[in-house]
Design a protein around this motif. Sequence first.
Motif, PDB file in Angstrom:
ATOM      1  N   LYS A 153       0.842  -1.203   0.000  1.00  0.00           N
ATOM      2  CA  LYS A 153       0.000   0.000   0.000  1.00  0.00           C
ATOM      3  C   LYS A 153       0.876   1.252   0.000  1.00  0.00           C
ATOM      4  CE  LYS A 153      -4.306  -1.717   1.894  1.00  0.00           C
ATOM      5  NZ  LYS A 153      -5.275  -1.702   2.992  1.00  0.00           N
ATOM      6  N   GLN A 154       0.363   2.284  -0.664  1.00  0.00           N
ATOM      7  CA  GLN A 154       1.105   3.540  -0.772  1.00  0.00           C
ATOM      8  C   GLN A 154       0.382   4.630   0.020  1.00  0.00           C
ATOM      9  OE1 GLN A 154       3.842   3.676  -4.278  1.00  0.00           O
ATOM     10  NE2 GLN A 154       1.875   4.107  -5.231  1.00  0.00           N
ATOM     11  N   VAL A 155       1.145   5.321   0.848  1.00  0.00           N
ATOM     12  CA  VAL A 155       0.592   6.428   1.626  1.00  0.00           C
ATOM     13  C   VAL A 155       1.174   7.732   1.084  1.00  0.00           C
ATOM     14  CG1 VAL A 155       0.346   7.456   3.917  1.00  0.00           C
ATOM     15  CG2 VAL A 155       0.379   4.953   3.668  1.00  0.00           C
ATOM     16  N   ALA A 156       0.281   8.633   0.681  1.00  0.00           N
ATOM     17  CA  ALA A 156       0.724   9.937   0.178  1.00  0.00           C
ATOM     18  C   ALA A 156       0.872  10.908   1.351  1.00  0.00           C
ATOM     19  CB  ALA A 156      -0.289  10.482  -0.823  1.00  0.00           C
ATOM     20  N   ILE A 157       1.925  11.697   1.312  1.00  0.00           N
ATOM     21  CA  ILE A 157       2.122  12.752   2.315  1.00  0.00           C
ATOM     22  C   ILE A 157       2.226  14.087   1.577  1.00  0.00           C
ATOM     23  CG2 ILE A 157       3.542  13.644   4.192  1.00  0.00           C
ATOM     24  CD1 ILE A 157       4.706  10.876   4.577  1.00  0.00           C
TER      25      ILE A 157
ATOM     26  N   LYS B 228       4.789   1.893   1.561  1.00  0.00           N
ATOM     27  CA  LYS B 228       5.459   2.760   0.588  1.00  0.00           C
ATOM     28  C   LYS B 228       4.995   4.196   0.820  1.00  0.00           C
ATOM     29  CE  LYS B 228       5.980  -0.617  -3.127  1.00  0.00           C
ATOM     30  NZ  LYS B 228       5.684  -0.931  -4.541  1.00  0.00           N
ATOM     31  N   VAL B 229       5.853   5.155   0.471  1.00  0.00           N
ATOM     32  CA  VAL B 229       5.501   6.557   0.705  1.00  0.00           C
ATOM     33  C   VAL B 229       5.640   7.354  -0.590  1.00  0.00           C
ATOM     34  CG1 VAL B 229       7.833   7.206   1.485  1.00  0.00           C
ATOM     35  CG2 VAL B 229       5.873   8.546   2.241  1.00  0.00           C
ATOM     36  N   VAL B 230       4.627   8.186  -0.847  1.00  0.00           N
ATOM     37  CA  VAL B 230       4.617   9.082  -2.011  1.00  0.00           C
ATOM     38  C   VAL B 230       4.559  10.498  -1.452  1.00  0.00           C
ATOM     39  CG1 VAL B 230       3.434   9.674  -4.153  1.00  0.00           C
ATOM     40  CG2 VAL B 230       3.243   7.357  -3.236  1.00  0.00           C
ATOM     41  N   ILE B 231       5.581  11.291  -1.743  1.00  0.00           N
ATOM     42  CA  ILE B 231       5.727  12.581  -1.044  1.00  0.00           C
ATOM     43  C   ILE B 231       5.549  13.750  -1.992  1.00  0.00           C
ATOM     44  CG2 ILE B 231       7.311  14.028   0.294  1.00  0.00           C
ATOM     45  CD1 ILE B 231       8.685  11.216   0.975  1.00  0.00           C
ATOM     46  N   LYS B 232       4.587  14.605  -1.653  1.00  0.00           N
ATOM     47  CA  LYS B 232       4.417  15.869  -2.365  1.00  0.00           C
ATOM     48  C   LYS B 232       5.023  16.947  -1.476  1.00  0.00           C
ATOM     49  CE  LYS B 232       2.619  17.710  -6.083  1.00  0.00           C
ATOM     50  NZ  LYS B 232       3.238  17.410  -7.368  1.00  0.00           N
ATOM     51  N   GLN B 233       6.193  17.421  -1.874  1.00  0.00           N
ATOM     52  CA  GLN B 233       6.895  18.402  -1.045  1.00  0.00           C
ATOM     53  C   GLN B 233       6.396  19.820  -1.302  1.00  0.00           C
ATOM     54  OE1 GLN B 233      11.115  17.135  -2.117  1.00  0.00           O
ATOM     55  NE2 GLN B 233      11.269  17.483   0.077  1.00  0.00           N
ATOM     56  N   SER B 234       6.605  20.668  -0.318  1.00  0.00           N
ATOM     57  CA  SER B 234       6.409  22.097  -0.528  1.00  0.00           C
ATOM     58  C   SER B 234       7.594  22.637  -1.315  1.00  0.00           C
ATOM     59  CB  SER B 234       6.319  22.813   0.825  1.00  0.00           C
ATOM     60  OG  SER B 234       6.508  24.204   0.657  1.00  0.00           O
ATOM     61  N   SER B 235       7.320  23.590  -2.192  1.00  0.00           N
ATOM     62  CA  SER B 235       8.434  24.202  -2.944  1.00  0.00           C
ATOM     63  C   SER B 235       9.375  24.959  -2.006  1.00  0.00           C
ATOM     64  CB  SER B 235       7.880  25.153  -4.005  1.00  0.00           C
ATOM     65  OG  SER B 235       7.100  26.160  -3.384  1.00  0.00           O
ATOM     66  N   ASN B 236       8.910  25.262  -0.785  1.00  0.00           N
ATOM     67  CA  ASN B 236       9.752  25.980   0.177  1.00  0.00           C
ATOM     68  C   ASN B 236      10.759  25.081   0.884  1.00  0.00           C
ATOM     69  OD1 ASN B 236       8.502  28.456  -0.234  1.00  0.00           O
ATOM     70  ND2 ASN B 236       6.874  28.001   1.226  1.00  0.00           N
ATOM     71  N   ASP B 237      10.563  23.761   0.783  1.00  0.00           N
ATOM     72  CA  ASP B 237      11.425  22.840   1.529  1.00  0.00           C
ATOM     73  C   ASP B 237      11.591  21.564   0.707  1.00  0.00           C
ATOM     74  OD1 ASP B 237      12.870  21.496   3.479  1.00  0.00           O
ATOM     75  OD2 ASP B 237      11.130  21.020   4.718  1.00  0.00           O
TER      76      ASP B 237
ATOM     77  N   ASN C 254      -1.671   7.662  -7.539  1.00  0.00           N
ATOM     78  CA  ASN C 254      -1.745   6.274  -7.086  1.00  0.00           C
ATOM     79  C   ASN C 254      -1.393   6.169  -5.598  1.00  0.00           C
ATOM     80  OD1 ASN C 254      -1.873   3.513  -7.026  1.00  0.00           O
ATOM     81  ND2 ASN C 254       0.185   3.225  -7.875  1.00  0.00           N
ATOM     82  N   PHE C 255      -2.413   6.147  -4.737  1.00  0.00           N
ATOM     83  CA  PHE C 255      -2.147   6.025  -3.295  1.00  0.00           C
ATOM     84  C   PHE C 255      -3.391   5.477  -2.596  1.00  0.00           C
ATOM     85  CE2 PHE C 255      -3.621  10.261  -4.277  1.00  0.00           C
ATOM     86  CZ  PHE C 255      -4.590  10.525  -3.325  1.00  0.00           C
ATOM     87  N   ASP C 256      -3.175   4.890  -1.426  1.00  0.00           N
ATOM     88  CA  ASP C 256      -4.253   4.223  -0.680  1.00  0.00           C
ATOM     89  C   ASP C 256      -4.717   5.015   0.538  1.00  0.00           C
ATOM     90  OD1 ASP C 256      -4.256   1.539  -2.144  1.00  0.00           O
ATOM     91  OD2 ASP C 256      -2.146   1.786  -1.615  1.00  0.00           O
TER      92      ASP C 256
END
Length: 353
Positions: free
Chosen positions: A92-96, A119-128, A159-161
């Motif tokens: 399973k994929q967890v989005a952050i 599994k981890v799917v990361i949407k970062q801030s453009s600031n960090d 694609n995330f759960d």
Amino acid sequence: MTSIQNRITAFAKLGDFLSQFSPNKIEKKQNIEHNDLFFDGFQHQIKLAQENNSWFTKDNILFALQSWAEALTTENLKDFTKDVNPEQKSEKQVAIIMAGNIPLVGFHDFLSVLISGYKVVIKQSSNDKHLLPFLAKYLEYVHEDFKNKITFPEEKLTNFDAVIATGSNNTARYFEYYFKNKPSIIRKSRNSVAVITGNETDDDYDGLANDVFQYFGLGCRSVSKLYVPKDYNFDAFFNGMYSRKDIINNAKYANNYDYNKAVYLMSEFDLLENGFLMIKEDESYSSPIATIFYEYYDNEIDLKIKLHEDKEKIQCIVAKDFIENEVAFGQTQHPKLTDYADGVNTLEFLSKL
């Protein structure tokens, strides 16, 4: 070794790697795994993070790294994960979706997802966006099981759960709608408060200065509001803040100070200020940069009731023998791994996916 033991070992090694970076000094140590590959490169990422976001001063980045180095010990990680299924592995994929207000602000979620076996799917801030991908690469070298478990998509998340998202009150409404069909933790804006009773020592006020000024007050654990007794004399408070007077030498902070002061003066608000910090009587919890709001209270019971009623808006209550679950003066920016943001147990949420 169980799966979780391997993951704990990997994060503890990351803690050892980070222990080379602190506000006092950056020093390459012996016996750190893969140091020749990563040490110089990480110094470069620190430099890029500073250049990309002028709130991310070198001191603030190194303070965050030191805090994580202290947290990521084998003992702390074992205590943190004592209720996690030791053999848990999942496709399973967890989005952050991460905020970008302070360096590595989303690292606790990143740790929680990976150490729980997902599994981890990361949407970062453009600031960090510079520090975490590099540390993720280090983890992949230390523990091969992390390879193909960490992704940083540039495009829209698809694609995330499950999802863990942090943002403002406005973006939270959007997240709640957008992710309504997925298991989620949605975090909104919170602020931290300090309760002054009059029994504080000089050391308490000195600690409070750290709670107010660390990360320029941009963190949800930063104190932005004071509750003070009727007829309180602010001299002791200002004396305690004085140790951080050099903060005004940061151009971005100084611009905010000047701007907010001009707005307040034009609006003819009553202000107290000392050249680098303003305090203003205001019922709101969220104060602008370089400003602390304050409110008088008549009796402690009424204040405790109010704080309880507003608990959804408050991250930390800094106080001394005043209320349960209070945080000691000077400790807001030193959370334990079990001090969950918004009081929501991330590991428990993940265990139910």
